[in-house]
Design a protein around this motif. Structure first.
Motif, PDB file in Angstrom:
ATOM      1  N   ASP A   1     -13.220  -5.633  14.570  1.00 29.99           N
ATOM      2  CA  ASP A   1     -12.030  -5.261  15.343  1.00 29.99           C
ATOM      3  C   ASP A   1     -10.767  -5.421  14.499  1.00 29.99           C
ATOM      4  O   ASP A   1      -9.889  -4.566  14.510  1.00 29.99           O
ATOM      5  N   TYR A   2     -10.680  -6.524  13.781  1.00 31.87           N
ATOM      6  CA  TYR A   2      -9.515  -6.727  12.920  1.00 31.87           C
ATOM      7  C   TYR A   2      -9.463  -5.670  11.819  1.00 31.87           C
ATOM      8  O   TYR A   2      -8.421  -5.067  11.553  1.00 31.87           O
ATOM      9  N   ILE A   3     -10.586  -5.443  11.160  1.00 33.13           N
ATOM     10  CA  ILE A   3     -10.627  -4.518  10.023  1.00 33.13           C
ATOM     11  C   ILE A   3     -10.284  -3.094  10.452  1.00 33.13           C
ATOM     12  O   ILE A   3      -9.536  -2.399   9.760  1.00 33.13           O
ATOM     13  N   THR A   4     -10.809  -2.656  11.574  1.00 32.94           N
ATOM     14  CA  THR A   4     -10.512  -1.287  12.017  1.00 32.94           C
ATOM     15  C   THR A   4      -9.041  -1.144  12.377  1.00 32.94           C
ATOM     16  O   THR A   4      -8.419  -0.123  12.074  1.00 32.94           O
ATOM     17  N   HIS A   5      -8.473  -2.164  12.990  1.00 32.60           N
ATOM     18  CA  HIS A   5      -7.043  -2.129  13.311  1.00 32.60           C
ATOM     19  C   HIS A   5      -6.210  -2.114  12.025  1.00 32.60           C
ATOM     20  O   HIS A   5      -5.275  -1.319  11.880  1.00 32.60           O
ATOM     21  N   ALA A   6      -6.553  -2.974  11.082  1.00 32.19           N
ATOM     22  CA  ALA A   6      -5.810  -3.048   9.817  1.00 32.19           C
ATOM     23  C   ALA A   6      -5.924  -1.742   9.040  1.00 32.19           C
ATOM     24  O   ALA A   6      -4.940  -1.265   8.460  1.00 32.19           O
TER      25      ALA A   6
ATOM     26  N   GLN B   1      -6.374   1.273  10.205  1.00 28.66           N
ATOM     27  CA  GLN B   1      -5.527   2.284  10.852  1.00 28.66           C
ATOM     28  C   GLN B   1      -4.054   2.035  10.531  1.00 28.66           C
ATOM     29  O   GLN B   1      -3.295   2.971  10.296  1.00 28.66           O
ATOM     30  N   PHE B   2      -3.657   0.788  10.491  1.00 29.97           N
ATOM     31  CA  PHE B   2      -2.282   0.406  10.199  1.00 29.97           C
ATOM     32  C   PHE B   2      -1.850   0.839   8.798  1.00 29.97           C
ATOM     33  O   PHE B   2      -0.684   1.105   8.543  1.00 29.97           O
TER      34      PHE B   2
ATOM     35  N   HIS C   1       0.805  -1.219   0.000  1.00 32.67           N
ATOM     36  CA  HIS C   1       0.000   0.000   0.000  1.00 32.67           C
ATOM     37  C   HIS C   1       0.842   1.276   0.000  1.00 32.67           C
ATOM     38  O   HIS C   1       0.300   2.368  -0.162  1.00 32.67           O
ATOM     39  N   ALA C   2       2.139   1.141   0.163  1.00 32.20           N
ATOM     40  CA  ALA C   2       3.024   2.314   0.254  1.00 32.20           C
ATOM     41  C   ALA C   2       2.927   3.266  -0.941  1.00 32.20           C
ATOM     42  O   ALA C   2       3.012   4.483  -0.741  1.00 32.20           O
ATOM     43  N   PRO C   3       2.741   2.787  -2.160  1.00 31.66           N
ATOM     44  CA  PRO C   3       2.663   3.730  -3.292  1.00 31.66           C
ATOM     45  C   PRO C   3       1.416   4.626  -3.266  1.00 31.66           C
ATOM     46  O   PRO C   3       1.339   5.601  -4.000  1.00 31.66           O
ATOM     47  N   PHE C   4       0.463   4.295  -2.431  1.00 29.28           N
ATOM     48  CA  PHE C   4      -0.792   5.026  -2.398  1.00 29.28           C
ATOM     49  C   PHE C   4      -0.874   5.884  -1.133  1.00 29.28           C
ATOM     50  O   PHE C   4      -0.488   5.451  -0.059  1.00 29.28           O
ATOM     51  N   LYS C   5      -1.403   7.075  -1.288  1.00 26.66           N
ATOM     52  CA  LYS C   5      -1.565   7.993  -0.160  1.00 26.66           C
ATOM     53  C   LYS C   5      -2.828   7.586   0.607  1.00 26.66           C
ATOM     54  O   LYS C   5      -3.948   7.861   0.178  1.00 26.66           O
ATOM     55  N   VAL C   6      -2.605   6.889   1.723  1.00 30.54           N
ATOM     56  CA  VAL C   6      -3.717   6.431   2.549  1.00 30.54           C
ATOM     57  C   VAL C   6      -3.816   7.370   3.745  1.00 30.54           C
ATOM     58  O   VAL C   6      -3.002   7.316   4.663  1.00 30.54           O
ATOM     59  N   THR C   7      -4.802   8.233   3.703  1.00 30.22           N
ATOM     60  CA  THR C   7      -5.000   9.247   4.736  1.00 30.22           C
ATOM     61  C   THR C   7      -6.076   8.798   5.723  1.00 30.22           C
ATOM     62  O   THR C   7      -6.815   7.839   5.457  1.00 30.22           O
ATOM     63  N   PRO C   8      -6.199   9.506   6.839  1.00 27.30           N
ATOM     64  CA  PRO C   8      -7.319   9.195   7.741  1.00 27.30           C
ATOM     65  C   PRO C   8      -8.684   9.300   7.042  1.00 27.30           C
ATOM     66  O   PRO C   8      -9.580   8.498   7.302  1.00 27.30           O
ATOM     67  N   LYS C   9      -8.832  10.260   6.137  1.00 30.97           N
ATOM     68  CA  LYS C   9     -10.087  10.386   5.397  1.00 30.97           C
ATOM     69  C   LYS C   9     -10.320   9.150   4.520  1.00 30.97           C
ATOM     70  O   LYS C   9     -11.437   8.612   4.472  1.00 30.97           O
ATOM     71  N   ALA C  10      -9.279   8.682   3.829  1.00 32.76           N
ATOM     72  CA  ALA C  10      -9.399   7.474   3.015  1.00 32.76           C
ATOM     73  C   ALA C  10      -9.735   6.276   3.898  1.00 32.76           C
ATOM     74  O   ALA C  10     -10.586   5.444   3.545  1.00 32.76           O
ATOM     75  N   ARG C  11      -9.087   6.178   5.044  1.00 34.06           N
ATOM     76  CA  ARG C  11      -9.377   5.090   5.998  1.00 34.06           C
ATOM     77  C   ARG C  11     -10.853   5.113   6.384  1.00 34.06           C
ATOM     78  O   ARG C  11     -11.516   4.076   6.387  1.00 34.06           O
ATOM     79  N   ASP C  12     -11.369   6.300   6.687  1.00 30.46           N
ATOM     80  CA  ASP C  12     -12.765   6.401   7.112  1.00 30.46           C
ATOM     81  C   ASP C  12     -13.724   5.988   5.997  1.00 30.46           C
ATOM     82  O   ASP C  12     -14.723   5.304   6.248  1.00 30.46           O
ATOM     83  N   HIS C  13     -13.423   6.381   4.774  1.00 31.22           N
ATOM     84  CA  HIS C  13     -14.256   5.966   3.634  1.00 31.22           C
ATOM     85  C   HIS C  13     -14.161   4.456   3.441  1.00 31.22           C
ATOM     86  O   HIS C  13     -15.161   3.786   3.175  1.00 31.22           O
TER      87      HIS C  13
ATOM     88  N   VAL D   1      -2.756   3.604   7.243  1.00 30.34           N
ATOM     89  CA  VAL D   1      -2.603   5.057   7.096  1.00 30.34           C
ATOM     90  C   VAL D   1      -1.108   5.378   6.999  1.00 30.34           C
ATOM     91  O   VAL D   1      -0.323   4.981   7.857  1.00 30.34           O
ATOM     92  N   ASN D   2      -0.753   6.073   5.926  1.00 26.37           N
ATOM     93  CA  ASN D   2       0.670   6.396   5.705  1.00 26.37           C
ATOM     94  C   ASN D   2       0.884   7.868   5.371  1.00 26.37           C
ATOM     95  O   ASN D   2       1.985   8.275   5.021  1.00 26.37           O
ATOM     96  N   SER D   3      -0.191   8.670   5.456  1.00 30.28           N
ATOM     97  CA  SER D   3      -0.069  10.100   5.179  1.00 30.28           C
ATOM     98  C   SER D   3      -1.152  10.855   5.932  1.00 30.28           C
ATOM     99  O   SER D   3      -2.291  10.381   6.016  1.00 30.28           O
ATOM    100  N   PHE D   4      -0.768  11.998   6.465  1.00 31.26           N
ATOM    101  CA  PHE D   4      -1.746  12.854   7.131  1.00 31.26           C
ATOM    102  C   PHE D   4      -2.000  14.124   6.326  1.00 31.26           C
ATOM    103  O   PHE D   4      -2.650  15.030   6.781  1.00 31.26           O
ATOM    104  N   ASP D   5      -1.484  14.145   5.106  1.00 28.53           N
ATOM    105  CA  ASP D   5      -1.666  15.254   4.195  1.00 28.53           C
ATOM    106  C   ASP D   5      -2.969  15.014   3.421  1.00 28.53           C
ATOM    107  O   ASP D   5      -3.020  14.191   2.521  1.00 28.53           O
ATOM    108  N   GLU D   6      -4.019  15.736   3.777  1.00 25.71           N
ATOM    109  CA  GLU D   6      -5.345  15.517   3.196  1.00 25.71           C
ATOM    110  C   GLU D   6      -5.576  16.322   1.921  1.00 25.71           C
ATOM    111  O   GLU D   6      -6.685  16.365   1.413  1.00 25.71           O
TER     112      GLU D   6
END
Length: 135
Positions: free
Chosen positions: A119-124, A126-127, A83-95, A129-134
Motif C-alpha cells: 500500500d505504501y509503495i503503490t502510493h509512493a 503514484q506520487f 526525482h524531478a530531473p527524471f521523467k517519471v511516467t505512468p509507464k515507468a511507475r508500472d515497470h 509520477v511527474n509526466s504524462f508524456d510517454e
C-alpha cells in the motif's frame, strides 16, 4: 518520517519484518529487474546501480522505523524534488511497481505485512509520477 508500530509500542514495522536484511533483499531483487528494464534503466544515470540501491535501502529502513542513516547522510528525503530531473511516467511507475512486487514476493512477509508495505509503495510510486508524456 514515522513508521507505523505494532501493538507493542517498542516494535516497529521494520522490526516485525526482519529489519535490514529483509529490506535489503527486497531492494536487491528490485534492482535486478531495474538493471535490464528498458524503461527504467535510463532513469538511473550511474553506471553501477549499487549507490541507488543503497540509498533506497536506507530510505526504506528509516521509513519503516529503523536507523535514521538515510537522513543523517542525505537530509530530508524530498522525494519529489530528488526525482524531478527524471521523467517519471505512468509507464515507468508500472515497470517500477512490477520489479518492486517481485522483491516483495520473495521477502516472505505475512499477508498483512505485505499489504501494508505494498500500500505504501503503490502510493509512493503514484506520487512520483511527474509526466504524462510517454514519448
Amino acid at each position: 518520517m514515522s513508521a507505523p508500530t505494532s501493538e507493542r509500542d517498542d516494535e516497529t514495522f521494520y522490526d516485525q519484518i526482519g529489519g535490514y536484511p529483509t529490506i535489503a533483499k527486497i531492494v536487491d531483487r528490485f534492482y535486478e529487474g531495474v538493471a535490464t528494464d528498458e524503461v527504467l534503466r535510463p532513469l538511473y544515470p550511474e553506471e553501477d546501480l549499487a549507490p541507488a540501491a543503497e540509498r533506497f535501502t536506507l530510505f526504506l529502513v528509516q521509513y519503516w522505523g529503523g536507523p535514521t542513516t538515510y537522513s543523517d547522510r542525505r537530509g530530508h528525503p524530498r522525494l519529489r524534488m530528488r526525482h524531478a530531473p527524471f521523467k517519471v511516467t505512468p509507464k515507468a511507475r508500472d515497470h517500477w511497481l512490477l520489479h518492486f512486487r517481485a522483491g516483495l514476493d520473495e521477502a516472505g512477509l505475512t499477508p498483512e505485512q505485505d499489504t501494508q508495505f505494498w500500500d505504501y509503495i503503490t502510493h509512493a510510486a503514484q506520487f512520483m509520477v511527474n509526466s504524462f508524456d510517454e514519448d
